[in-house]
Design a protein around this motif. Structure first.
Motif, PDB file in Angstrom:
ATOM      1  N   MET A   1      36.745  32.225  29.650  1.00 18.02           N
ATOM      2  CA  MET A   1      35.691  31.733  29.661  1.00 18.02           C
ATOM      3  C   MET A   1      36.115  30.539  30.963  1.00 18.02           C
ATOM      4  SD  MET A   1      35.227  29.851  25.767  1.00 18.02           S
ATOM      5  CE  MET A   1      34.565  30.791  24.942  1.00 18.02           C
ATOM      6  N   ASP A   2      34.802  30.110  31.425  1.00 17.74           N
ATOM      7  CA  ASP A   2      34.799  29.318  32.632  1.00 17.74           C
ATOM      8  C   ASP A   2      35.078  28.154  32.286  1.00 17.74           C
ATOM      9  OD1 ASP A   2      31.942  29.000  31.927  1.00 17.74           O
ATOM     10  OD2 ASP A   2      31.485  29.893  33.940  1.00 17.74           O
ATOM     11  N   GLU A   3      34.809  27.505  33.632  1.00 19.29           N
ATOM     12  CA  GLU A   3      34.756  25.792  33.353  1.00 19.29           C
ATOM     13  C   GLU A   3      34.263  25.774  32.675  1.00 19.29           C
ATOM     14  OE1 GLU A   3      33.405  26.249  37.459  1.00 19.29           O
ATOM     15  OE2 GLU A   3      34.982  27.298  36.374  1.00 19.29           O
ATOM     16  N   LEU A   4      32.514  25.717  33.021  1.00 19.41           N
ATOM     17  CA  LEU A   4      31.549  25.607  32.034  1.00 19.41           C
ATOM     18  C   LEU A   4      31.374  26.006  30.022  1.00 19.41           C
ATOM     19  CD1 LEU A   4      28.538  26.044  34.103  1.00 19.41           C
ATOM     20  CD2 LEU A   4      29.927  23.507  33.431  1.00 19.41           C
ATOM     21  N   GLY A   5      32.635  26.587  29.597  1.00 16.36           N
ATOM     22  CA  GLY A   5      32.301  27.491  28.748  1.00 16.36           C
ATOM     23  C   GLY A   5      31.553  28.704  28.305  1.00 16.36           C
ATOM     24  N   GLY A   6      30.866  29.224  29.318  1.00 11.08           N
ATOM     25  CA  GLY A   6      31.021  29.995  29.386  1.00 11.08           C
ATOM     26  C   GLY A   6      31.844  31.915  29.855  1.00 11.08           C
ATOM     27  N   VAL A   7      31.075  33.099  29.175  1.00 15.14           N
ATOM     28  CA  VAL A   7      32.083  34.012  29.690  1.00 15.14           C
ATOM     29  C   VAL A   7      31.585  34.652  30.785  1.00 15.14           C
ATOM     30  CG1 VAL A   7      32.673  36.308  28.722  1.00 15.14           C
ATOM     31  CG2 VAL A   7      32.952  34.300  26.762  1.00 15.14           C
ATOM     32  N   MET A   8      32.929  34.560  31.604  1.00 11.86           N
ATOM     33  CA  MET A   8      32.572  35.091  33.056  1.00 11.86           C
ATOM     34  C   MET A   8      32.856  36.819  32.945  1.00 11.86           C
ATOM     35  SD  MET A   8      34.792  33.181  35.242  1.00 11.86           S
ATOM     36  CE  MET A   8      34.889  33.997  36.705  1.00 11.86           C
ATOM     37  N   ASP A   9      31.402  37.499  33.564  1.00  5.12           N
ATOM     38  CA  ASP A   9      31.057  39.114  33.040  1.00  5.12           C
ATOM     39  C   ASP A   9      30.831  39.339  34.220  1.00  5.12           C
ATOM     40  OD1 ASP A   9      29.101  37.693  32.327  1.00  5.12           O
ATOM     41  OD2 ASP A   9      28.962  39.505  30.355  1.00  5.12           O
ATOM     42  N   ASN A  10      30.863  40.674  34.474  1.00  2.00           N
ATOM     43  CA  ASN A  10      29.996  40.900  35.840  1.00  2.00           C
ATOM     44  C   ASN A  10      30.422  40.421  37.210  1.00  2.00           C
ATOM     45  OD1 ASN A  10      28.412  42.930  34.083  1.00  2.00           O
ATOM     46  ND2 ASN A  10      26.834  41.305  33.931  1.00  2.00           N
ATOM     47  N   VAL A  11      31.998  39.884  37.291  1.00  3.04           N
ATOM     48  CA  VAL A  11      32.680  40.140  38.564  1.00  3.04           C
ATOM     49  C   VAL A  11      33.097  40.866  39.278  1.00  3.04           C
ATOM     50  CG1 VAL A  11      34.651  38.632  38.904  1.00  3.04           C
ATOM     51  CG2 VAL A  11      33.790  37.675  37.050  1.00  3.04           C
ATOM     52  N   ILE A  12      32.533  41.030  40.666  1.00  2.23           N
ATOM     53  CA  ILE A  12      32.532  41.477  41.236  1.00  2.23           C
ATOM     54  C   ILE A  12      33.166  41.353  42.716  1.00  2.23           C
ATOM     55  CG2 ILE A  12      31.388  43.112  43.070  1.00  2.23           C
ATOM     56  CD1 ILE A  12      29.427  43.261  41.056  1.00  2.23           C
ATOM     57  N   ALA A  13      34.051  41.978  43.082  1.00  4.83           N
ATOM     58  CA  ALA A  13      34.471  41.564  44.754  1.00  4.83           C
ATOM     59  C   ALA A  13      34.524  42.953  45.733  1.00  4.83           C
ATOM     60  CB  ALA A  13      36.398  42.168  43.930  1.00  4.83           C
ATOM     61  N   ASP A  14      33.635  42.097  47.085  1.00  4.48           N
ATOM     62  CA  ASP A  14      33.675  42.672  48.149  1.00  4.48           C
ATOM     63  C   ASP A  14      34.928  43.259  48.684  1.00  4.48           C
ATOM     64  OD1 ASP A  14      33.135  44.414  50.067  1.00  4.48           O
ATOM     65  OD2 ASP A  14      30.789  43.359  49.909  1.00  4.48           O
ATOM     66  N   ALA A  15      35.796  43.958  48.740  1.00  2.00           N
ATOM     67  CA  ALA A  15      37.080  43.786  48.930  1.00  2.00           C
ATOM     68  C   ALA A  15      36.302  43.974  50.708  1.00  2.00           C
ATOM     69  CB  ALA A  15      37.985  45.545  49.482  1.00  2.00           C
ATOM     70  N   ALA A  16      35.641  44.573  51.371  1.00  2.00           N
ATOM     71  CA  ALA A  16      35.321  45.083  53.393  1.00  2.00           C
ATOM     72  C   ALA A  16      34.505  43.203  52.886  1.00  2.00           C
ATOM     73  CB  ALA A  16      33.671  45.520  53.232  1.00  2.00           C
ATOM     74  N   ALA A  17      33.946  42.791  52.424  1.00  2.00           N
ATOM     75  CA  ALA A  17      33.548  41.485  52.939  1.00  2.00           C
ATOM     76  C   ALA A  17      34.416  40.310  52.760  1.00  2.00           C
ATOM     77  CB  ALA A  17      32.713  40.275  52.114  1.00  2.00           C
ATOM     78  N   ILE A  18      35.502  40.448  51.623  1.00  2.00           N
ATOM     79  CA  ILE A  18      37.194  39.441  51.832  1.00  2.00           C
ATOM     80  C   ILE A  18      38.016  39.884  53.203  1.00  2.00           C
ATOM     81  CG2 ILE A  18      39.350  39.036  50.646  1.00  2.00           C
ATOM     82  CD1 ILE A  18      37.773  39.930  48.451  1.00  2.00           C
ATOM     83  N   SER A  19      37.915  40.828  53.415  1.00  2.00           N
ATOM     84  CA  SER A  19      38.037  41.209  54.980  1.00  2.00           C
ATOM     85  C   SER A  19      37.759  40.855  56.291  1.00  2.00           C
ATOM     86  CB  SER A  19      38.431  42.493  55.305  1.00  2.00           C
ATOM     87  OG  SER A  19      39.331  43.518  53.849  1.00  2.00           O
ATOM     88  N   VAL A  20      36.385  40.969  55.730  1.00  2.00           N
ATOM     89  CA  VAL A  20      35.323  39.858  57.226  1.00  2.00           C
ATOM     90  C   VAL A  20      35.404  38.679  56.856  1.00  2.00           C
ATOM     91  CG1 VAL A  20      33.647  40.100  57.829  1.00  2.00           C
ATOM     92  CG2 VAL A  20      33.770  41.892  56.646  1.00  2.00           C
ATOM     93  N   PHE A  21      36.040  38.091  55.525  1.00  2.00           N
ATOM     94  CA  PHE A  21      36.227  36.672  55.523  1.00  2.00           C
ATOM     95  C   PHE A  21      37.871  36.203  56.615  1.00  2.00           C
ATOM     96  CE2 PHE A  21      39.137  33.804  53.674  1.00  2.00           C
ATOM     97  CZ  PHE A  21      38.130  32.102  54.008  1.00  2.00           C
TER      98      PHE A  21
END
Length: 112
Positions: A1-21
């Motif tokens: 659950m996230d800080e608002l009590g909801g379930v975190m689903d469909n989390v996507i990590a874009d490795a290319a974007a993280i590398s650009v950062f």
């Protein structure tokens, strides 16, 4: 659950974007380090004849301030360099995980 009590689903990590950062953070670190790279000894040698004996206190205060600034800009550059390293590490970890999962999924035979 996230800080608002909801379930975190469909989390996507874009490795290319993280590398650009990471690239951006590395560039910021380099710019800060370059901007803060002042040869304090050379500046002191140039300023000593200007201030002479009567300006010694001012000269010392200026050198202390420059040295402190050099140290602190180095610390700030190190923070950004650390952020870059963390981003690159995260991107590599996400890529490795995705590659590993892809291998697992490809090995599953579907009996339809």
């Amino acid at each position: 659950m996230d800080e608002l009590g909801g379930v975190m689903d469909n989390v996507i990590a874009d490795a290319a974007a993280i590398s650009v950062f990471g690239d951006a953070e590395a560039a910021i670190a380099a710019e800060i380090a370059t901007a803060g790279a002042v040869d304090v000894a050379a500046v002191a040698a140039l300023m000593t004849p200007v201030f002479g004996l009567l300006g010694t206190e001012h000269l010392i205060a200026t050198i202390v301030a420059m040295t402190t600034n050099l140290f602190e800009t180095g610390q700030l550059a190190a923070i950004h360099a650390g952020q870059a390293a963390a981003a690159y590490g995260s991107a590599a970890a996400y890529t490795a995980t995705d590659t590993g999962q892809e291998t697992v999924f490809d090995s599953v035979a579907l009996n339809l």
